[in-house]
Design a protein around this motif. Structure first.
Motif, PDB file in Angstrom:
ATOM      1  N   PRO A 248      -0.093  -8.322   0.536  1.00 18.99           N
ATOM      2  CA  PRO A 248       0.594  -7.155  -0.016  1.00 18.99           C
ATOM      3  C   PRO A 248       0.623  -6.088   1.082  1.00 18.99           C
ATOM      4  CG  PRO A 248      -1.519  -7.535  -1.134  1.00 18.99           C
ATOM      5  CD  PRO A 248      -1.343  -8.644  -0.145  1.00 18.99           C
ATOM      6  N   GLY A 249       1.772  -5.565   1.389  1.00 15.44           N
ATOM      7  CA  GLY A 249       1.878  -4.575   2.463  1.00 15.44           C
ATOM      8  C   GLY A 249       2.415  -5.143   3.769  1.00 15.44           C
ATOM      9  N   SER A 250       2.455  -6.485   3.879  1.00 14.14           N
ATOM     10  CA  SER A 250       3.132  -7.055   5.056  1.00 14.14           C
ATOM     11  C   SER A 250       4.578  -6.614   4.984  1.00 14.14           C
ATOM     12  CB  SER A 250       3.099  -8.594   5.008  1.00 14.14           C
ATOM     13  OG  SER A 250       1.791  -9.070   5.127  1.00 14.14           O
ATOM     14  N   ASN A 251       5.173  -6.247   6.114  1.00 17.65           N
ATOM     15  CA  ASN A 251       6.595  -5.916   6.026  1.00 17.65           C
ATOM     16  C   ASN A 251       7.442  -6.526   7.139  1.00 17.65           C
ATOM     17  OD1 ASN A 251       6.303  -4.132   8.195  1.00 17.65           O
ATOM     18  ND2 ASN A 251       5.962  -2.369   6.877  1.00 17.65           N
ATOM     19  N   CYS A 252       6.802  -7.340   7.968  1.00 23.13           N
ATOM     20  CA  CYS A 252       7.578  -8.065   8.973  1.00 23.13           C
ATOM     21  C   CYS A 252       7.588  -9.554   8.653  1.00 23.13           C
ATOM     22  CB  CYS A 252       7.012  -7.828  10.364  1.00 23.13           C
ATOM     23  SG  CYS A 252       6.978  -6.088  10.823  1.00 23.13           S
TER      24      CYS A 252
ATOM     25  N   VAL B 210       1.604 -13.858   3.980  1.00 26.20           N
ATOM     26  CA  VAL B 210       2.112 -12.665   3.285  1.00 26.20           C
ATOM     27  C   VAL B 210       0.960 -11.961   2.574  1.00 26.20           C
ATOM     28  CG1 VAL B 210       3.727 -11.763   1.586  1.00 26.20           C
ATOM     29  CG2 VAL B 210       4.353 -13.783   2.931  1.00 26.20           C
TER      30      VAL B 210
ATOM     31  N   PHE C 181       1.527  -3.411   6.936  1.00 23.52           N
ATOM     32  CA  PHE C 181       0.358  -2.612   6.569  1.00 23.52           C
ATOM     33  C   PHE C 181      -0.398  -3.373   5.491  1.00 23.52           C
ATOM     34  CE2 PHE C 181       3.234   0.242   8.548  1.00 23.52           C
ATOM     35  CZ  PHE C 181       2.535   1.331   9.023  1.00 23.52           C
TER      36      PHE C 181
END
Lengths: 740, 233
Positions: free
Chosen positions: B9-13, B7, B51
Motif C-alpha cells: 500500500p503506497g507503492s506508486n511506481c 505492491v 511511499f
C-alpha cells in the motif's frame, strides 16, 4: 465555542452559532419557518455550512449559469455530478476540475495546499476516473518578503508532500508574484482523470433501503466549519482559525483511490460522493438531492478519531480522505473487503429512505430532520448589487508618450527575465514528482501546456492553468476573455485542439458592488470566449472574500483548459537547430497597456489590456493546428508577460542553450512596445528554413500575419540594434532568480 | 522470464514497472501483494518506488517487516535477481540486503529531474549490456536519497557502487551530486552481485515518447543475464 455546543442551547446561543456561520437573523427566522420549530444545534450547523458561499454559491450561481455547458463531446455537464466528463476517443474520457484552497493556505500553507490537492483528487476519482495529472496556479505577494517565502515554501512542500505520495504527477501550472496577493495568496489546484466510458460513476442515492456506507479515514475535529471559514475575509484574527484547516494523510488517500476504483468496477456501488467541504452534511444531502429521495444516518456508527464527538462535530467535520457510498442491499461485505484490503474503514452508517428528508441520529436520538431541498436547491440566493468601480476610468487611461523609454533596453530585458513571475520555476517544479505514471511527454517548463500521453491510443491530453489578475483589474470583461484565450493558445501551441474549460474564480467580498461588478464582467467575458471557442465549462469553483485587512485581490479568474492531440509528443517551446527560421504568427498589435513591463519596470498598473477578437483568435488556432498537422513546427511559444523579447529569450533556453538573431522586426513607434509590449494573439514559432513557404501559405489561407523575424543559431541573442547578449548570461538571470 | 513486481500500500511506481516490463519489453509480469509470501515462481523481483505504508516512519522501516519481504529476502539469499528502485532501494537497505543507508537529501527538498549516471561496474547482471564509464540519463524523484555509509563500510560501499551521479561527460564532483550522496553513489550491488538498489528510476526512461530509453538497458541486461544462465544450465 465549546460552551455553546453544550446540551440544550438557548435560542440566543443557537442564534450565536448561526451567526458564527455568517447566517443572518433573518435567515435564522427562515430556518425556523422551514422546520416549523426551533432548530437543534446540529441543524443550525448543517444550515450554516450549506448556506455558506463556499457550498451554496449564493452570490455567484446566477452568473455561472451563463457559462456554456453543452457540446458534442460533453458526456456529463457541469453541476450534474462532481465534475464534468468529456469524450476523447476509443471510449476514453477525461474528467477534470479545479478548486481553490486560498484561505487555508494563507494561515497554514503546508496543510492548506496539501488538502487542496487531496480534495480535488477525490472529486476526480469519485467519478470512477484514475487521477493522472495535477496542475496548480499559485499567487503570492512580492518574493522579497519573508512572509511570501514562508508561504511559498509551505505551499510548494504541501503540494509536493501530498501529490508525490499519491503518485499523481504535478505537471504544470503557473506561479505569479504581485503586491495584490500579499495578504491573500491564491492556491488553485486542478486535477485531470482518465477513465473508460463504461467505468463512469454517479453521485446519486438510489434504491429505497439501500445501505449508505462510510469509507476511508476516521472523522476528527479538524476542518470544523472549513466551508464557513472559506467564506469570510481574512483578518488579523484568522490565525486563530487554524483548526478550520484540515490535516492531510496522502497515504490514506492513495489507498482510498485504489480501493474506491476497485469497488467501482463492481456492480455493487450505486452512487458515490466524496466528502469535501461540509463533509458528511454535504455528501449525504447532495446524493439525496440527485437521487430525489431521503437519507438517514447514525453518527455513532461513524469511525471517530476521538471520543465524545457531538453530532454537530461529526456532521461538520472536514476530515480528509473520506467517501460516501450508496451500495446494493446485500453487497456490504463485498464492498467492505475492497477497503479492508487497503487497510481502510468501511462501515454502514445509514440508508436511503422514502421521502425527501435528511435524518441524523445520535444513537437512538434524532438530532436533525430537515428537508434536503432546504439545504441544496432552495438555499438563499442573492442578487448582489453591482457598480462599475470608481478606479476604472482613471486606471484605464494611459498616455504612453508620458512614459520615458529606458536608455538601455537590454538591461530592461535582463530585469524582466529576473522578475519572479517571469523567471524559471525550476526550483519549484523540481520538488514535484512530475514523471510518475510515465505519461508526461512535455516536462514542466519545456512547453506552453502540460502534455500527458494516453497509453495505447497514440494520443495525448494537453492542459494549461492560467490567469492574469492585472488584465482583469484593468478591464474585467476583456480580462475574462483573455484568460480563456490564453488557455486555448497554450494548448494550441503544443499541437492540441482545445476541448473544454474548468475555472477557479478568485475575487474579493461580493457584498462590495464594485467587486460584484468585476465578477459579473469577468464571467461575461469568459462565457463569451468559451462559446466562441467551442470549449464548454465542465465545472470549477468560486472563491470569494479574498481580502486582507487592507484590500481585496485583483479579480483573478484562473482558467484550466484541456485539449486533445492525435500524437503522443508535443511541440515544445525551445528552439532546436541552428539555421531554423524564427517566425511570428500574429493577429493583433503589441501594446503596453496592463503589461508586466509597464507594471514592474515603469511602476504603472495602468492602461487597457489587449483586446480579444474571437474570429481572429480562431483563425490563429486554425493556422497553428494546420501547421502542426503538416509537422513543420519545431517550436512554438506564445508571447505573454514580458512580450516578444522575453518570449524569444525563453525559447533560447527552455530546452538547451542556443542563440537567435532577430533582424527583420515589425514596425512600432517605440522600441519598448516592440520588445516588451503584450498582445493577445502572438506566437513565435521556428521551423526549418525550407518550410517557411509552407507556413506562409497556411497563414495566408487562415488570414494570420506571418513574419520571418530572423534565425536560430550562435551563442547570443540579438534583437535589432537593442539587444546583444550571451544566452548563457540571460539564462543564468532567468534560471537563478527563484531560490527556495 | 517471469517478473514479479511487489505492491505495498503506497507503492506508486509499481504500475510503471509493470507497463515497461510487459508492454515495452514483452515480459511475463505478476504483481506480488505485500501480505503474501508467495513469489509465484518469479525469476526476478522488482521492489518499486513510492511511499510504502506512507513512509511516515523511516522509509522502508515498515515494509521490511511485510510477509513479501521475508520471501524476497530468502529469494535474494539464494541468488535470485532483485532490483530495488527508489523506495525499493530504501526497503532493500532496511532489509539488510545492501550496505549503507539513505538519509534526507542534502538540500532537504524533494528532487525530481533527469540526472546523468556513470556506470562503474559491468560485472553485474544489471549492467552487463553497458560499458564501464558509460554515461546514461535517467530521472530521480526522491526526498530521502542521500546515500550514506559508516566509516567501516566505506571500502565495501565503494566496491558496491554500480552508478555514480555525474555530468554529461561522466565527471563526478560534489557540484553535480544532486543529493549529497557519499562519493556520489546512486546505486549499489550486494557482494554476491544479484541484488541491486538504486535511487534513479530506469522505468521512467524506457520509451522514446518520454524522451529517453537508457533505463531499458538495465532491464535488458537482466533479461540477457537470465537467458545466458538458462542456456548454460
Amino acid at each position: 465555542m465549546t460552551s455553546i455546543l453544550s446540551n440544550n442551547p438557548s435560542e440566543e446561543q443557537l442564534r450565536a452559532v448561526a451567526a458564527s456561520h455568517n447566517v443572518t437573523n433573518e435567515q435564522y427566522d427562515g430556518i425556523v419557518k422551514i422546520l416549523g420549530r426551533t432548530p437543534t444545534l446540529t441543524e443550525v450547523g448543517i444550515f450554516g455550512v450549506m448556506y455558506s458561499e463556499h457550498c451554496s454559491y449564493c452570490s455567484s450561481k446566477p452568473y455561472l449559469k451563463t457559462f456554456p455547458t453543452e457540446g458534442d463531446r460533453v458526456l456529463v455537464k457541469a453541476g450534474e455530478e462532481n465534475a464534468g466528463v468529456i469524450d476523447l476517443k476509443d471510449d476514453w474520457c477525461v474528467v477534470f476540475k479545479c478548486e481553490s484552497h486560498n484561505h487555508p493556505s494563507a494561515v497554514e500553507p503546508y496543510q492548506g495546499a496539501a488538502t487542496g490537492v487531496g480534495g480535488i483528487v477525490r472529486d476526480i476519482f469519485t467519478m470512477g476516473a484514475r487521477p493522472v495529472a495535477l496542475l496548480n496556479s499559485l499567487r503570492f505577494g512580492p518574493l522579497k518578503d519573508d512572509r511570501t517565502k514562508f508561504l511559498l515554501n509551505g505551499v510548494v512542500r504541501g503540494i509536493a508532500g501530498y501529490g508525490n505520495c499519491l503518485g499523481v504527477p504535478t505537471v504544470g501550472g503557473e506561479v505569479v508574484f504581485d503586491e495584490t496577493y500579499r495578504e491573500n495568496p491564491l492556491v488553485n489546484v486542478m486535477c485531470i482523470g482518465l477513465m473508460r466510458k463504461e467505468d463512469m460513476a454517479k453521485g446519486a442515492a438510489k434504491g429505497i433501503g439501500n445501505p449508505i456506507m462510510y469509507v476511508g479515514s476516521a472523522t476528527g475535529r479538524d476542518g470544523l466549519g472549513g466551508a464557513s471559514f472559506a467564506s469570510r475575509e481574512l483578518d488579523d484574527e484568522s490565525d486563530a482559525d487554524r483548526p478550520a484547516v484540515q490535516i492531510g494523510d496522502p497515504f490514506a488517500e492513495k489507498c482510498l483511490i485504489e480501493a474506491t476504483l476497485e469497488a467501482l468496477k463492481t456492480a455493487d456501488v450505486v452512487g458515490i460522493q466524496d466528502m469535501g467541504a461540509a463533509g458528511l452534511t454535504c455528501s449525504m444531502s447532495e446524493t439525496a438531492s440527485r437521487g430525489n429521495c431521503g437519507v438517514e444516518m447514525d453518527i455513532q456508527k461513524v469511525p471517530m478519531r476521538e471520543p465524545n464527538m457531538s453530532a454537530y462535530d461529526v456532521m461538520l467535520s472536514e476530515s480528509q480522505e473520506r467517501m460516501l457510498l450508496i451500495v446494493e442491499q446485500g453487497s456490504q461485505e463485498r464492498v467492505k473487503a475492497h477497503f479492508k484490503r487497503w487497510g481502510l474503514n468501511a462501515v454502514e452508517i445509514g440508508k436511503v429512505t422514502e421521502g425527501n428528508n435528511l435524518k441524523v441520529y445520535d444513537g437512538g436520538t434524532l438530532v436533525a430532520d430537515l428537508p434536503v431541498s432546504a439545504i441544496t436547491d432552495d438555499v438563499p440566493m442573492y442578487d448582489r448589487p453591482t457598480q462599475k468601480p470608481a478606479y476604472l476610468d482613471q486606471a484605464q487611461a494611459l498616455d504612453v508618450s508620458s512614459i520615458p523609454q529606458p536608455q538601455n533596453l537590454q538591461k530592461t530585458l535582463e530585469q524582466l527575465l529576473a522578475l519572479p513571475t517571469i523567471a524559471s520555476k525550476r526550483a519549484i517544479y523540481r520538488q514535484y514528482d512530475h514523471m510518475v505514471q510515465i505519461n508526461t511527454t512535455a516536462l514542466p517548463g519545456a512547453s506552453d501546456a502540460a502534455v500527458i500521453r494516453l497509453k495505447g491510443t497514440q494520443g495525448a491530453l494537453a492542459a494549461s492553468l492560467d490567469g492574469n489578475g492585472r488584465y482583469c483589474y484593468l478591464d474585467p470583461y476583456e480580462g475574462g476573455k483573455l484568460s480563456v484565450a490564453e488557455g486555448a493558445r497554450n494548448v494550441v501551441c503544443v499541437g492540441a485542439k482545445p476541448l473544454a474549460v474548468t475555472d477557479c474564480l478568485n475575487f474579493g467580498n461580493p457584498m462590495d458592488p464594485e467587486i460584484m461588478w468585476q465578477f459579473k464582467e469577468c464571467v461575461r467575458g469568459m462565457a463569451e470566449a468559451c462559446v466562441a471557442f467551442g470549449t464548454p465549462v465542465t465545472g470549477g469553483n468560486v472563491s470569494l472574500y479574498n481580502e486582507g485587512p487592507n484590500a481585496a485581490i485583483d479579480p483573478t479568474p484562473v482558467v484550466g483548459m484541456v485539449g486533445f492531440m492525435e500524437s503522443e509528443t508535443p511541440v515544445t517551446s525551445g528552439f532546436k537547430d541552428a539555421g531554423d527560421a524564427i517566425v511570428l504568427l500574429s493577429i493583433d498589435q503589441a501594446q503596453l497597456g496592463a503589461s508586466e513591463y509597464l507594471a514592474n519596470i515603469c511602476g504603472k498598473r495602468q492602461g487597457k489590456p489587449p483586446q480579444v477578437d474571437f474570429e481572429k483568435h480562431k483563425a490563429l488556432h486554425r493556422c497553428m493546428l494546420e501547421a502542426h498537422a503538416k509537422q513543420i513546427l519545431k517550436s512554438a511559444h506564445d508571447v505573454s508577460e514580458g512580450g516578444l523579447a522575453v518570449c524569444v529569450a525563453e525559447s533560447c533556453f527552455s530546452e538547451k542553450l542556443i542563440g537567435a538573431t532577430l533582424d527583420t522586426l515589425p514596425e512600432y513607434e517605440r522600441a519598448d512596445t516592440l520588445l516588451f509590449g503584450e498582445a493577445s494573439g502572438h506566437i513565435v514559432v521556428s521551423c526549418a528554413a525550407e518550410e517557411v513557404k509552407t507556413l506562409r501559405t497556411i497563414a495566408e489561407n487562415t488570414q494570420v500575419s506571418c513574419q520571418v523575424l530572423g534565425k536560430v543559431g550562435g551563442a547570443q541573442l540579438k534583437i535589432g540594434t537593442w539587444i546583444e547578449a550571451k544566452v548563457s548570461d540571460l539564462e543564468s538571470l532567468w534560471g537563478n532568480s527563484i531560490t527556495l | 522470464m517471469k517478473w514479479g513486481v511487489v505492491v505495498f500500500p503506497g507503492s506508486n511506481c509499481d504500475q510503471d514497472c509493470v507497463h515497461v516490463l510487459h508492454e515495452v519489453l514483452k515480459q511475463e509480469v505478476v504483481e506480488l501483494w505485500h501480505q503474501s509470501d508467495d513469489l509465484q515462481g518469479c525469476d526476478a523481483i522488482v521492489v518499486p518506488g513510492g511511499f510504502s505504508y506512507g513512509d511516515y516512519l523511516r522509509c522502508g522501516a515498515i515494509a521490511k517487516l511485510s510477509p513479501i519481504m521475508q520471501a524476497v529476502k530468502a529469494f535474494a539469499e539464494q541468488g535470485g535477481l532483485v532490483i530495488g528502485i527508489c523506495n525499493g532501494f530504501q526497503i532493500l537497505l532496511e532489509s539488510g540486503l545492501l550496505p549503507g543507508a539513505l538519509l534526507p537529501n542534502a538540500g532537504l527538498k524533494f528532487i525530481c529531474e533527469f540526472v546523468y549516471l556513470r556506470v562503474e561496474r559491468t560485472d553485474t547482471p544489471f549492467t552487463q549490456n553497458l560499458q564501464k564509464g558509460q554515461v546514461i540519463r535517467i530521472p530521480i524523484a526522491h526526498y530521502d536519497g542521500r546515500y550514506s555509509v559508516s566509516a567501516e563500510q566505506e571500502t565495501a560501499a565503494n566496491h558496491a557502487a554500480v552508478f555514480r551521479y555525474c555530468d554529461v561527460d561522466g565527471n563526478v564532483s560534489e557540484a553535480i551530486n544532486p543529493n549529497g550522496s557519499y562519493q556520489s553513489i546512486a546505486g549499489v550491488v550486494n557482494a554476491q552481485g544479484n541484488v541491486l538498489g538504486l535511487m534513479p528510476h530506469p522505468e521512467r526512461a524506457a520509451e522514446a515518447a518520454l524522451g529517453e530509453t537508457d533505463g531499458r538497458l538495465l532491464f535488458e541486461s537482466m533479461i540477457n543475464h537470465f537467458e545466458q544462465a538458462r542456456a548454460t544450465s
